[in-house]
Scaffold this active site. Structure first.
Site, PDB file in Angstrom:
ATOM      1  N   ASP A 162       4.739   2.389  -8.274  1.00 58.99           N
ATOM      2  CA  ASP A 162       3.873   1.241  -8.533  1.00 58.99           C
ATOM      3  C   ASP A 162       3.176   1.386  -9.882  1.00 58.99           C
ATOM      4  O   ASP A 162       3.028   0.416 -10.637  1.00 58.99           O
ATOM      5  CB  ASP A 162       2.837   1.104  -7.416  1.00 58.99           C
ATOM      6  N   HIS A 190       0.365   1.811  -0.585  1.00 58.62           N
ATOM      7  CA  HIS A 190       1.652   1.422  -1.164  1.00 58.62           C
ATOM      8  C   HIS A 190       2.204   0.274  -0.321  1.00 58.62           C
ATOM      9  O   HIS A 190       3.019   0.453   0.580  1.00 58.62           O
ATOM     10  CB  HIS A 190       2.624   2.598  -1.170  1.00 58.62           C
TER      11      HIS A 190
END
Length: 331
Positions: A162, A190
């Site tokens: 990410d 996440h």
């Protein structure tokens, strides 16, 4: 080679991420160009899976990597985690048709209980654990609780993919090379609630919020793109992120085993100490520095803008909800 080999366990080793990851470990990109490794490769006890794993091992042999000192192929947890120094928990069941996120958590939870116990009982005393299999934050929490004799600091989960995604998006919008985007920061889970903090990320030395004056894009398309990038890749290629996830894990581990340069941090999911309003005990992404000896610290004292505080509160709420779903596995 002067260094003794370290043992690295990879679960789900014949899967797409494992296939992309293993040659990078064996070539020295994760642990260093002078660090020999023994790969302990775990797959499910299924004839097709184990046959695929044998094919992966053949390819590794055919590369003749100087640093690859040996391989263990197994479907047995005790064998897989025996004396391991690093456990990379990639394997998990993907979400099937009609499955909600909580359904996935319930299905994968017991897998990480078993792996946590096996790590606790059979791994090397200095073992470190990095979780990739989704939902990785909560799976790391489960494994951590199952490994009752190990310090909590030994466990992490990955938001480096990410971080890399956010870094690339910001660089593209600013018209700069990705290397000019520093301290890209992801907070929280996440998942689609993760928080890419463009205020504390810098571009050419100034806050990304100032380098990019399009606030609507930062709070809108940028957030949405980073949060939903995984789904967009599935829609585009018909399969989950693989080599980008493997690359994220290489970055994640490499930057945990090496000291963080002064003034820098990386986004790592670690156990919360209550900083920044994140409930103590949750596994959440924070800005983290490391000393190169296996120890990490959460960076303190960052200013959170109201927009980011609101988003962090939402991702913390999701993490708390996930913890409730698996409460019976945390005893």
């Amino acid at each position: 080679m002067s260094k003794s080999p370290i043992r690295v366990t990879v679960t789900g080793a014949a899967g797409a991420i494992g296939y992309a990851l293993l040659p990078r470990i064996a070539s020295g990109q994760m642990f260093g160009a002078d660090q020999p490794v023994i790969l302990q490769l775990l797959e499910i006890p299924d004839e097709k899976a184990m046959k695929a794993l044998s094919g992966v091992a053949m390819e590794l042999e055919d590369c003749a990597f100087p640093l690859l000192s040996g391989m263990v192929l197994t479907s047995d947890l005790t064998t897989a985690f025996k004396d391991t120094n690093w456990a990379l928990l990639i394997g998990s069941r993907p979400r099937g048709p009609g499955m909600e996120r909580n359904d996935l958590i319930k299905v994968n939870g017991p897998i990480f209980v078993g792996q946590g116990r096996a790590i606790n009982d059979h791994a090397a005393k200095d073992v470190r654990v990095a979780v990739v299999g989704n939902p990785c934050n909560t799976n790391a929490l489960i494994a951590m609780h199952a490994a009752k004799d190990l310090p909590r600091q030994r466990f992490s989960a990955m938001t480096r993919l990410d971080q890399n995604r956010a870094q690339s998006q910001l660089a593209g919008k600013a018209g700069v090379h990705s290397s000019e985007v520093k301290n890209t920061l992801i907070w929280g889970n996440h998942s689609a609630t993760q928080v890419p903090d463009f205020y504390n990320t810098t571009i050419r030395g100034q806050s990304a919020s100032k380098a990019i004056t399009d606030e609507a894009w930062l709070k809108g398309d940028f957030f949405k793109t980073v949060q939903q990038r995984g789904a967009a890749i599935i829609a585009a290629r018909g399969a989950s992120s693989a080599f980008s996830a493997a690359n994220g894990l290489v970055d994640h581990v490499r930057d945990l085993v090496n000291p963080t340069p002064k003034g820098s941090w990386n986004s790592v999911c670690v156990v919360s100490d209550g900083s920044y309003g994140v409930t103590e005990g949750l596994i959440s992404s924070f800005p983290v520095t490391t000393d190169g000896k296996g120890n990490w610290e959460i960076v303190k004292g960052l200013t959170l803008q109201p927009f980011i505080q609101e988003k962090i509160a939402a991702t913390v709420k999701e993490l708390e909800s996930e913890r409730t779903v698996v409460a019976d596995l945390l005893k």
